[in-house]
Design a protein around this motif. Sequence first.
Motif, PDB file in Angstrom:
ATOM      1  N   VAL A 107      -8.929  -2.063  -2.062  1.00 33.49           N
ATOM      2  CA  VAL A 107      -8.450  -2.815  -3.222  1.00 33.49           C
ATOM      3  C   VAL A 107      -8.397  -4.306  -2.897  1.00 33.49           C
ATOM      4  N   ILE A 108      -7.808  -4.626  -1.754  1.00 30.41           N
ATOM      5  CA  ILE A 108      -7.627  -6.043  -1.394  1.00 30.41           C
ATOM      6  C   ILE A 108      -8.980  -6.692  -1.106  1.00 30.41           C
ATOM      7  N   ASP A 109      -9.907  -5.927  -0.528  1.00 28.55           N
ATOM      8  CA  ASP A 109     -11.236  -6.490  -0.266  1.00 28.55           C
ATOM      9  C   ASP A 109     -11.923  -6.912  -1.564  1.00 28.55           C
ATOM     10  N   VAL A 110     -11.755  -6.119  -2.611  1.00 30.31           N
ATOM     11  CA  VAL A 110     -12.389  -6.457  -3.882  1.00 30.31           C
ATOM     12  C   VAL A 110     -11.827  -7.778  -4.438  1.00 30.31           C
ATOM     13  N   GLY A 156       0.848  -1.188   0.000  1.00 33.48           N
ATOM     14  CA  GLY A 156       0.000   0.000   0.000  1.00 33.48           C
ATOM     15  C   GLY A 156       0.878   1.230   0.000  1.00 33.48           C
ATOM     16  N   ASP A 157       0.337   2.385   0.317  1.00 31.24           N
ATOM     17  CA  ASP A 157       1.166   3.584   0.381  1.00 31.24           C
ATOM     18  C   ASP A 157       1.908   3.603   1.713  1.00 31.24           C
ATOM     19  N   MET A 158       2.866   4.533   1.850  1.00 29.56           N
ATOM     20  CA  MET A 158       3.774   4.479   3.004  1.00 29.56           C
ATOM     21  C   MET A 158       3.123   4.855   4.335  1.00 29.56           C
ATOM     22  N   GLY A 159       1.893   5.368   4.295  1.00 28.87           N
ATOM     23  CA  GLY A 159       1.250   5.745   5.552  1.00 28.87           C
ATOM     24  C   GLY A 159       0.183   4.773   6.015  1.00 28.87           C
ATOM     25  N   GLY A 161      -2.636   2.025  -6.230  1.00 23.08           N
ATOM     26  CA  GLY A 161      -3.080   2.800  -7.391  1.00 23.08           C
ATOM     27  C   GLY A 161      -3.283   4.253  -7.010  1.00 23.08           C
ATOM     28  N   ARG A 162      -2.852   5.131  -7.899  1.00 22.56           N
ATOM     29  CA  ARG A 162      -2.930   6.562  -7.606  1.00 22.56           C
ATOM     30  C   ARG A 162      -4.344   7.107  -7.705  1.00 22.56           C
ATOM     31  N   VAL A 163      -4.645   8.116  -6.866  1.00 25.02           N
ATOM     32  CA  VAL A 163      -5.859   8.897  -7.081  1.00 25.02           C
ATOM     33  C   VAL A 163      -5.522  10.355  -7.386  1.00 25.02           C
ATOM     34  N   LEU A 164      -4.336  10.802  -6.956  1.00 23.10           N
ATOM     35  CA  LEU A 164      -3.917  12.184  -7.248  1.00 23.10           C
ATOM     36  C   LEU A 164      -2.697  12.131  -8.154  1.00 23.10           C
ATOM     37  N   SER A 165      -2.645  13.021  -9.152  1.00 23.28           N
ATOM     38  CA  SER A 165      -1.441  13.093  -9.975  1.00 23.28           C
ATOM     39  C   SER A 165      -0.303  13.602  -9.085  1.00 23.28           C
ATOM     40  N   ARG A 166       0.914  13.399  -9.546  1.00 18.68           N
ATOM     41  CA  ARG A 166       2.059  13.850  -8.747  1.00 18.68           C
ATOM     42  C   ARG A 166       1.983  15.352  -8.492  1.00 18.68           C
ATOM     43  N   TYR A 180      -2.917   8.136  -2.923  1.00 12.77           N
ATOM     44  CA  TYR A 180      -3.242   6.758  -3.312  1.00 12.77           C
ATOM     45  C   TYR A 180      -4.620   6.315  -2.840  1.00 12.77           C
ATOM     46  N   LYS A 181      -5.144   5.289  -3.552  1.00 12.86           N
ATOM     47  CA  LYS A 181      -6.367   4.646  -3.089  1.00 12.86           C
ATOM     48  C   LYS A 181      -6.049   3.920  -1.779  1.00 12.86           C
ATOM     49  N   ASP A 182      -7.097   3.657  -1.006  1.00 12.57           N
ATOM     50  CA  ASP A 182      -6.894   2.890   0.220  1.00 12.57           C
ATOM     51  C   ASP A 182      -6.724   1.420  -0.168  1.00 12.57           C
ATOM     52  N   ILE A 183      -5.556   0.883   0.137  1.00 10.63           N
ATOM     53  CA  ILE A 183      -5.225  -0.484  -0.252  1.00 10.63           C
ATOM     54  C   ILE A 183      -6.214  -1.501   0.317  1.00 10.63           C
ATOM     55  N   THR A 184      -6.794  -1.181   1.484  1.00 11.14           N
ATOM     56  CA  THR A 184      -7.741  -2.118   2.117  1.00 11.14           C
ATOM     57  C   THR A 184      -8.952  -2.354   1.206  1.00 11.14           C
TER      58      THR A 184
END
Lengths: 139, 485
Positions: B461-464, B383-386, B411-416, B455-459
């Motif tokens: 993503v994994i749930d899907v 996931g993301d670092m936080g 997966g990103r939700v905000l551009s850099r 980033y999207k919340d990895i939780t």
Amino acid sequence: MKKAFEIIDHASDVGIIAYGTDAEELFSNAALALFSLITEPESVEEKLHLDLEVSSEDRDSLLVEWLNELIYLFDVKHILFNRFDIENLTHNELKATCYGEGFDPMKHKIKIGVKAATYHMLKLGKDGGGYKAQIILDI
Amino acid sequence: MARWQGQLVKIDDYRWEIPQNYKTGMRVPGLIYASKEMLESMCEEQTPEQVANVAFLPGIVGYSFAMPDIHWGYGFPIGGVAAMDIKDGVVSPGGVGYDINCGVRLLRTSLSEAEVRPRINELINELFLNVPSGLGSEGKIKVSQKEMNQLMVEGARWAVKRGLGSEEDLDVTEEGGCLGGADPGKISDKAAKRGMPQAGTLGSGNHFLEIQVVKEIFDPHIASIMGITEIGQILVLIHTGSRGFGHQVCTDHLRVMEGAVSKYGIKLPDRQLACAPIASSEGQDYLGAMACAANYAWVNRQCIAHWVRESFSKVFGKSPEKLGMKQVYDVAHNIAKIEEHTIDGHKLKVCVHRKGATRAFPAGHKDTPRRYKEVGQPVLVPGDMGRCSFVAVGTQKAMSESFGSTCHGAGRVLSRGAARRSMKGGDVVRELEHKGITIKAGNISSLAEEASQAYKDITEVIDVVHQAGISRKVAMAIPMGVIKG
């Protein structure tokens, strides 16, 4: 005076829009835009120059190849450029002299690492009296 | 960007189809794994259009797949999976991506949070010194042209032969850390020159090295086979790829493919989807070069894992063996592979493109490593670092439905750019420190680009993928220390 280039957002990467009164200026401004993303262009002095020749299939891909050549020179030879004399430009060939200096970590701040110029959403064409191009860069 | 207006047909709560008749030229329908909420943001980003575009590619079978972590990429979406029949299908460098075999490697330890937390600064500093990272970072290993040719063919074994790791590491690396068919003759001088000085480096951007704490174990049996047995146990996750080498290989071959598209009369909706028939010389040349870059990336992660073990050993005064530093698995998430799959009851050889997607082979599959034969191949999803990262395993459902593939990350939700404008690197550091996460980065100002909010919340993503059945979650870990290039 019209601006030379602007930086645009792209989902995971970054893009540039370059302008030029002619194609030569367009190619030069696209290269300036590239190095403005990598470092602070004001910090780069003209201490060396390099003659480059790039060829490709057409004008669009020539622009991608030109930027990829500069990315390669930074990645391998660690050269930062801040001025480009485009001496000869056909639809698929380019000759240029590039001016700049070797990367010095004490002097140059590296903002982002640009790894490739892409064909994605690539646009190059006439814009009013001049030229305009959009290129997405992989970072 | 305008909202995507195409038609999506709901199959169930986690599967949405883009019908084949959405656009003339689609050879198969699209299939998106997502929750209804996630689908909304995908449509805002126009990503379904890219899923539909991939369906144009000759020889594609089944569906053009999108994983829930999908986001807008070049031509192919990131988080896309596409399998092409090797007889009449194409291979596309864009379906692999620039960072060939970008991937993750997970190490477990016998250390606990209580043992590591008091020494986290010392450990992070040691790792920062020992693992070359950052923009233009050059390696501690000096690679000659001759050695470069060897490592491109041998992959991770090249490093193991030099004492950087063990045979056991290779057993738990996808493909044993070596993709067959590597042909250094298809590597340009430029690519080799970019690759040689960067071998054994972490790089920059979204690449990282993370010390994690196990927070939740969902399947204790499978977790124990992976050596993950306790809440509070320390893990190390390494995320890197093939550096400038992979980028140059992709750039070189995209150019060749540009010519191939007109030579073979292939009609494409996007120039970046450039491809060539798998059986053509252009297609074979790319696969031979791609394997070189994939193997280079495995060398990279093999070297870094060794220096991680050395760093822990130095700080804790015990050998890596005494610290239980075994590799759980190493998985690629940008790669194309020739695999055999069963389609409509028939066995078919296909070239599976996984771009920002992970292989998820089930229990019993011949390519699932021996240690995991009974439970399925480990799937590592950072996931993301936080927030957190997950460990999962592949399933039979993935095998029968998504060519043995699942998601790869948040997966990103905000551009850099948007991320940089919404926060400062220094604020990100303070926010992470507040959560008990120590970070060391080569470039603080670019840290905002990698903040949680980007980033999207990895939780989710994994749930899907868990609910859809294309992988099964095993454990979850949160970061304690992060190194960013």
